[in-house]
Write a protein that holds these residues in place. Structure first.
Motif, PDB file in Angstrom:
ATOM      1  N   LEU A 122      49.604  52.170  35.688  1.00 10.18           N
ATOM      2  CA  LEU A 122      49.518  50.705  35.723  1.00 10.18           C
ATOM      3  C   LEU A 122      50.218  50.067  34.527  1.00 10.18           C
ATOM      4  CD1 LEU A 122      47.083  49.211  33.750  1.00 10.18           C
ATOM      5  CD2 LEU A 122      45.656  50.534  35.287  1.00 10.18           C
ATOM      6  N   VAL A 163      48.194  45.346  40.726  1.00 16.10           N
ATOM      7  CA  VAL A 163      48.115  46.787  40.561  1.00 16.10           C
ATOM      8  C   VAL A 163      47.055  47.291  41.542  1.00 16.10           C
ATOM      9  CG1 VAL A 163      48.984  46.958  38.203  1.00 16.10           C
ATOM     10  CG2 VAL A 163      46.552  46.500  38.572  1.00 16.10           C
ATOM     11  N   ARG A 164      47.324  48.432  42.156  1.00  9.75           N
ATOM     12  CA  ARG A 164      46.437  48.979  43.190  1.00  9.75           C
ATOM     13  C   ARG A 164      45.715  50.197  42.612  1.00  9.75           C
ATOM     14  NH1 ARG A 164      51.609  49.117  45.206  1.00  9.75           N
ATOM     15  NH2 ARG A 164      51.353  51.368  45.198  1.00  9.75           N
ATOM     16  N   ILE A 165      44.437  50.047  42.327  1.00 13.78           N
ATOM     17  CA  ILE A 165      43.721  51.066  41.558  1.00 13.78           C
ATOM     18  C   ILE A 165      42.572  51.660  42.369  1.00 13.78           C
ATOM     19  CG2 ILE A 165      42.535  51.554  39.395  1.00 13.78           C
ATOM     20  CD1 ILE A 165      45.401  50.525  39.002  1.00 13.78           C
ATOM     21  N   ILE A 191      55.630  52.798  45.855  1.00 11.27           N
ATOM     22  CA  ILE A 191      54.802  53.923  45.397  1.00 11.27           C
ATOM     23  C   ILE A 191      55.754  54.987  44.870  1.00 11.27           C
ATOM     24  CG2 ILE A 191      52.934  55.520  46.004  1.00 11.27           C
ATOM     25  CD1 ILE A 191      52.611  53.996  48.648  1.00 11.27           C
ATOM     26  N   MET A 239      49.460  52.224  39.881  1.00  9.44           N
ATOM     27  CA  MET A 239      48.208  52.798  40.355  1.00  9.44           C
ATOM     28  C   MET A 239      47.455  53.316  39.111  1.00  9.44           C
ATOM     29  SD  MET A 239      49.506  54.412  43.956  1.00  9.44           S
ATOM     30  CE  MET A 239      49.888  56.052  43.449  1.00  9.44           C
ATOM     31  N   SER A 240      46.408  54.119  39.321  1.00  5.30           N
ATOM     32  CA  SER A 240      45.556  54.530  38.199  1.00  5.30           C
ATOM     33  C   SER A 240      46.355  55.117  37.042  1.00  5.30           C
ATOM     34  CB  SER A 240      44.528  55.555  38.672  1.00  5.30           C
ATOM     35  OG  SER A 240      43.610  54.954  39.557  1.00  5.30           O
ATOM     36  N   VAL A 270      41.361  49.874  45.354  1.00  3.20           N
ATOM     37  CA  VAL A 270      41.709  50.700  46.511  1.00  3.20           C
ATOM     38  C   VAL A 270      40.510  51.563  46.891  1.00  3.20           C
ATOM     39  CG1 VAL A 270      43.223  52.523  47.369  1.00  3.20           C
ATOM     40  CG2 VAL A 270      44.159  50.685  45.945  1.00  3.20           C
ATOM     41  N   ASN A 287      43.724  52.074  53.465  1.00  7.51           N
ATOM     42  CA  ASN A 287      44.938  52.738  53.960  1.00  7.51           C
ATOM     43  C   ASN A 287      44.902  53.082  55.431  1.00  7.51           C
ATOM     44  OD1 ASN A 287      44.861  53.281  51.043  1.00  7.51           O
ATOM     45  ND2 ASN A 287      46.769  54.384  51.501  1.00  7.51           N
TER      46      ASN A 287
END
Ligand SMILES: *Cc1c(COP(=O)(O)O)cnc(C)c1O
Length: 222
Positions: free
Chosen positions: A200, A211-213, A163, A196-197, A34, A57
């Motif tokens: 995860l 996973v969106r990191i 989220i 996320m961070s 991300v 985003n």
């Protein structure tokens, strides 16, 4: 090693360890980097280390970076709130959208997806905390939305995204259950975009496939 190199190794290690504890194959979980509020150079550096999928985003920011990085074969994912007047740029310039939460946005993306491009890969964002203020479709409306979106010609519905509020790891299991229910009536759904961070590991334990990191890869945002 640069900071991004160290971070990328560490995130990949965390992902592999989480997959292993969950008795899942490490290949079943993909890393979306991300890059919102990060400079194009940071993306270029991660790309040189082998990272190919990047998430943005904001439409304008994403388009600016795509221009600066047009020499790279990046797979661009749109993951932010999407207003109906911004759908054309996204339909024309991204390969994935994780944040579709209403039919009008999906219809516009399908109508505006150029014929020379493959169908846009889409996830439905679910509001797992049931807070009025947050984006995402209500849990009890996902199935109907999924059926409608699956019928749109220029989109490929892939799965669900969420989220959750920090600490609400039960939401990951809930989203996985919701996906299973929808899979009973719609074929081809293989994606859970969650984690996320900070979370995860529980997301992967519950079945995340993306996973969106951001922060754990690029550091704090500007
Ligand atoms: C910013 C963002 C992320 C990454 O969050 P980090 O905590 O920095 O890893 C993931 N998904 C979405 C939708 C985001 O907006």
């Amino acid at each position: 090693m640069t900071q991004i190199q160290t971070n990328l190794l560490s995130v990949r290690r965390r992902m592999a360890a989480a997959a292993q504890s969950a008795l899942r194959s490490p290949e079943a979980v993909c890393l979306l980097a991300v890059s919102k509020k990060q400079p194009a150079d940071a993306i270029r550096e991660a790309y040189a280390l082998g990272q190919r999928d990047f998430g943005e985003n904001y439409v304008q920011e994403g388009m600016d970076k795509q221009k600066q990085l047009s020499d790279l074969s990046i797979c661009w994912h749109f993951i932010g709130p999407l207003q109906r007047n911004k759908t054309r740029e996204v339909a024309e310039n991204f390969q994935w959208v994780h944040s579709v939460d209403r039919l009008i946005v999906a219809e516009r993306l399908s109508a505006q997806r150029p014929d020379h491009l493959p169908p846009l890969q889409v996830c439905l964002q679910v509001n797992v905390d049931d807070e009025d203020s947050k984006s995402g479709c209500a849990s009890d409306e996902v199935e109907a939305l999924a059926k409608a979106v699956a019928g749109l010609p220029r989109l490929t519905l892939r799965g669900l995204m969420c989220i959750p509020k920090p600490g609400n790891t039960a939401a990951f299991t809930e989203l996985a259950k919701t996906l299973q229910q929808i899979q009973a009536t719609i074929s081809g759904l293989d994606t859970l975009s969650m984690g996320m961070s900070e979370d995860l590991e529980p997301a992967i334990a519950a079945g995340a496939t993306w996973v969106r990191i951001g922060t754990a890869l690029f550091g704090a945002r500007q």
